[in-house]
Design an enzyme around this catalytic site. Structure first.
Site, short mmCIF file in Angstrom:
data_model
loop_
_atom_site.label_atom_id
_atom_site.label_comp_id
_atom_site.label_asym_id
_atom_site.label_seq_id
_atom_site.Cartn_x
_atom_site.Cartn_y
_atom_site.Cartn_z
N HIS A 1 69.40 -93.25 86.61
CA HIS A 1 68.86 -93.40 87.97
C HIS A 1 69.56 -92.46 88.93
O HIS A 1 68.91 -91.75 89.73
CB HIS A 1 69.02 -94.86 88.43
CG HIS A 1 68.59 -95.09 89.85
ND1 HIS A 1 69.46 -94.99 90.92
CD2 HIS A 1 67.37 -95.37 90.38
CE1 HIS A 1 68.80 -95.22 92.03
NE2 HIS A 1 67.53 -95.46 91.74
N CYS B 1 55.04 -85.30 84.16
CA CYS B 1 55.84 -85.56 85.35
C CYS B 1 57.21 -86.15 85.06
O CYS B 1 57.88 -86.64 85.96
CB CYS B 1 55.08 -86.47 86.31
SG CYS B 1 54.70 -88.09 85.62
#
Length: 880
Positions: free
Chosen positions: A460, A836
């Site tokens: 993250h 993506c």
């Protein structure tokens, strides 16, 4: 066995520039310069085949090699008119240098002045009438041969040398006398005998042991590390170049140096380099003497001191650059005013120099735009986009982790997003966490850099930092945080909140204190070469962006749209997160709807701002994807605030949080599953998006280009159900606004089952977007947040060739993508294709996406220039 020795010199060459695989980079260059009739020392190259044989046969040489080597020396003696090992007159001394197929400067071994002993030294002194020079050459040989071939610690030679200078009250090497050199040589000999019990005097024995030393150096530690860092194969092996010695240490009319045909720092078109009078090559490298410039406005330059040689060197430099059609790094020696070229190779350069040189050479009509683009290392563009540390000064890192997001940042250490926000008003801050979650977004936003103890290149922290263009270092296992004491521990070093550190997201290094930084530059030439890339590439480059700032940066860097707008990122704004939590925790549908209605106008404004910036460029909005637990409060204070806002007892909040707990949330209640089970969430998002489009059309005359994307599909039934819900909202809003909405509907392909079932799914949508992060996770069964714990071992043991979350695994994940494309296109010929994930900004992966005929890739804003160059290179390679 194939021919092992190739000659080069004044009488022509057996090889040429195309033979790098067998002659090595240096050997092929020498052969080519010989063919160009340039002044090079005569010699021969032993091919890389010998190196490969040596390691396959327990470090033994082929039986016929000694005969071939003897013949080569005899031929060299005839060519030069000198005799190897001669004790009477004009002895032939040799240089023995490594030469890999790929340039590895300084990584392997070199021996100069080989063939020396007492008698040869005397013969050399007699033949040139310069005993000081002969003794200096002998001294250099004993030191280099001793440290390189015999593994005697080099500092022992340096200690002897310096001790004698001090005793003789001599401070400059140029003041050393014959008598002092004789004493130094005697001590060097004693050092040889102490370590090896003998002094090797036979020139042929010296030569064989030197050849073996160069072969061994192919697998020395520094060469192995360099190859790993630069992705150079172990299988290439090294060639060996053996040449007659030419001497730059014969006196004031002799010299040695290095010259670049253009500036390696800026690309400026002028000679750039240094030289030393009365020296040999290692004197420049060692730093024991300060070299002088090739060109300067004062009397200390070569241009002023040796004008005729300078003119000759300039002519040769021009000829070599025009021949190779690239900037050259040239090593030379001057012996009694005669210039010899020892080596030429394609010069290493900074990113800005590479771009400037490529553009200049196109303008000079030396190369094409395609050739110019192939000269650019896409990853090197990071130097242009981010602040970086000035490593020209000696710096010592206190720790090292994974280089998760490029750039360098200095700031005070903070351990919480709250402190980051509070202190960022007056200081630059580095947010230090075990790992980050979406809840940390505000602290990450204000931080100058992010440092996490856990996590990998696609954690993250890494993904968000790259999207923000912030430096980030992850997986720093040699650091630890004591949360109670609020300290960061690096070995014996204790860093408190408020202490200053510097992180380098390009190398993973962490430094204590403030380090010197270099600011980024983005020149007209950079813009021009990126425009050339767009002219050539067929693969479009979009951005992953969800804020106005992201969108503006993306447009600045040339994005052709937004390929991934993660709508959930908008929820983490401090004005929205309480409402999102209300919506999630709400005990009934009425309260959830109430919270969603409060969120609706806020989301509408977010989407309006994004569409306004992007104008008519495509904006691909992914509906809510992450598991709801990511939005929920973790601190007691936040839980109390939530209970108060919902007018519920704190115990009920705890019950709801417990009820929503998932063992593996990333494979749980997330993505389209949320949209099916809690349809009101997606309905609110779609209403916000379409309302934003209508209001921009009506009030500001801005037309939007919407692509709406459903995440985490595994089953065509999921698409059918959500499609029905989506178009019900569309129909309602069309009636409300008396306006016909136009958009395309797509889905993420990020689960293996979706890839395998793509034939049915493709009938229901207009496009696929491959979410390669989750597709890699679910194909491998590896969490990208936990891979750092074993990835280094897998790479070391060659179980993985590379990090599968950085470079796409073509064999497994790539095969699923191929299947999805083939099956999807079979039922929907007009299906558009994009990617993506983090791989969409990786040059190797982009080459694969180009090969798969994708329409676009979408990457972090600061990867866009890299992706544009990589996309063009993929097209050029396909056509070559």
């Amino acid at each position: 066995m194939n021919k092992l020795i190739y000659y080069f010199g004044n009488n022509g060459s057996d090889g040429n520039a195309s033979m790098k695989n067998i002659l090595g980079n240096k050997g092929a260059g020498l052969a080519e310069m010989s063919n160009l009739k340039l002044p090079i020392p005569n010699g021969f190259t032993i091919t890389t085949e010998l190196c490969n044989y040596f390691y396959k046969h327990n470090n033994n040489l082929p039986k016929n090699f000694q005969n071939e080597l003897q013949q080569a020396i005899t031929k060299l003696e005839i060519t030069t008119g000198k005799i190897f090992g001669s004790t009477t007159s004009n002895p032939l001394l040799l240089s023995v240098r490594s030469g890999s197929t790929v340039s590895m400067p300084g990584m392997m071994d070199t021996i100069l002045n080989l063939g020396m002993n007492n008698e040869v030294c005397n013969a050399l002194a007699d033949s040139c009438g310069n005993k000081l020079f002969a003794l200096d050459s002998y001294r250099r040989f004993l030191e280099m041969y001793g440290s390189t071939v015999l593994s005697i610690p080099s500092d022992l030679f340096e200690q002897i040398y310096e001790k004698h200078k001090v005793q003789a009250d001599i401070y400059k090497d140029s003041d050393i006398t014959v008598e002092l050199l004789e004493k130094i040589i005697d001590d060097f000999k004693r050092l040889h005998i102490k370590y090896t019990k003998q002094l090797i005097k036979d020139p042929y024995e010296q030569l064989e042991s030197a050849i073996k030393a160069v072969l061994y150096s192919w697998k020395n530690n520094r060469a192995i590390v360099y190859r790993k860092l630069n992705n150079i194969s172990e299988d290439f092996g090294t060639a060996i170049n053996i040449q007659e010695m030419v001497f730059g240490n014969l006196g004031k009319t002799s010299a040695t140096g290095v010259v670049f045909t253009r500036s390696p720092s800026t690309g400026e078109k002028k000679l750039f380099g240094e030289f030393l009078i009365n020296a040999q090559g290692e004197d420049i490298v060692s730093g024991t003497r300060t070299p002088m410039p090739i060109i300067a406005n004062d009397s200390n330059s070569m241009q002023a001191m040796m004008p005729e040689v300078f003119t000759k060197l300039s002519q040769i430099a021009k000829k070599l650059e025009e021949h190779y059609l690239d900037m050259q790094d040239i090593e030379f020696t001057i012996e009694n005013n005669k210039l010899y070229i020892l080596q030429t190779r394609t010069a290493k350069r900074t990113a800005i120099a590479a771009i400037n040189i490529a553009v200049q050479m196109v303008e000079e009509k030396l190369i094409s735009k395609e050739q110019a683009l192939m000269r650019i290392d896409p990853e090197s563009l990071n130097q242009l986009l981010h602040t970086r540390i000035d490593y020209s000064k000696k710096l010592t890192a206190i720790a090292e982790g994974l280089p998760a997001s490029p750039g360098a940042a200095t700031g005070i250490v903070v351990f919480s997003p709250y402190d980051a926000e509070k202190l960022s008003h007056h200081h630059k801050v580095i947010l230090v966490r075990h790992d980050t979650s979406p809840e940390d977004i505000n602290g990450m936003h204000v931080a100058s850099g992010i440092l996490t103890i856990r996590g990998g290149m696609t954690s993250h922290a890494a993904v968000v930092a790259r999207g923000m263009g912030k430096p980030c270092v992850c997986g720093t296992n040699n650091l630890s945080i004591d949360e109670q004491k609020q300290i960061l521990i690096a070995g014996d070093i204790v860093i408190k909140q408020g202490d200053i550190i510097t992180i380098d997201g390009g190398s993973g290094k962490i430094f204590l204190g403030e380090m010197p930084l270099i600011q980024p530059t983005f020149s007209e030439e950079s813009t021009l070469i990126l425009d050339w890339a767009d002219e050539i590439s067929s693969l479009k480059v979009r951005a992953n962006a969800e804020t106005v700032n992201d969108a503006l940066v993306s447009i600045k860097f040339g994005a052709q749209g937004i390929g991934l707008c993660r709508s959930e990122h908008m929820f983490f704004d401090k004005n929205k997160i309480p409402l999102v939590r209300e919506m999630i925790i709400a005990p009934d549908i009425e309260r959830r709807q109430c919270a969603l209605q409060k969120l609706l106008p806020l989301q509408t404004e977010d989407f309006k701002a994004l569409f306004r910036v992007m104008k008519n460029k495509p904006v691909n909005i992914r509906l809510l994807d992450p598991p709801l637990h990511e939005f929920l409060p973790t601190t007691d204070e936040d839980k109390k605030n939530l209970a108060h806002s919902l007018n519920l007892p704190l115990s009920m909040i705890h019950q709801r949080l417990h009820a929503m707990h998932e063992v593996n949330p990333m494979l749980g209640h997330r993505g389209c599953r949320l949209g099916i089970c809690l349809p009101e969430i997606y309905q609110m998002q779609i209403e916000a998006i379409l309302t934003a489009i209508f209001e921009l059309h009506k009030k500001e005359h801005i037309e939007s280009n919407l692509e709406l994307m459903i995440p985490l599909i595994s089953n065509v039934a999921e698409i059918k159900k959500l499609k029905m819900d989506i178009y019900a909202v569309v129909k309602k809003l069309e009636q409300r606004y008396s306006y016909k909405f136009s958009f395309t509907l797509g889905t993420m392909i990020e689960l293996p089952r979706a890839a395998l079932g793509s034939k049915k799914i493709a009938k229901e949508v207009d496009y696929f977007s491959f979410g390669t992060n989750d597709l890699t996770q679910t194909t491998y069964g590896i969490s990208r947040d936990d891979i750092a714990s074993f990835l280094p071992y897998y790479l070391e043991e060659k179980i993985f060739e590379s990090d599968p979350f950085t470079t796409l695994d073509e064999e497994g994940v790539g095969e699923l993508i191929k299947i999805a494309i083939k099956r999807g296109k079979s039922s929907n010929a007009n299906l558009k294709l994009g990617a993506c994930g983090e791989h969409a900004g990786n040059p190797t992966s982009i080459a694969f996406f180009h090969k798969m005929n994708l329409n676009y890739v979408s990457c972090s804003p600061y990867r866009i220039p890299i992706a544009r160059i990589a996309a063009a290179q993929a097209k050029i390679k396909q056509g070559s």
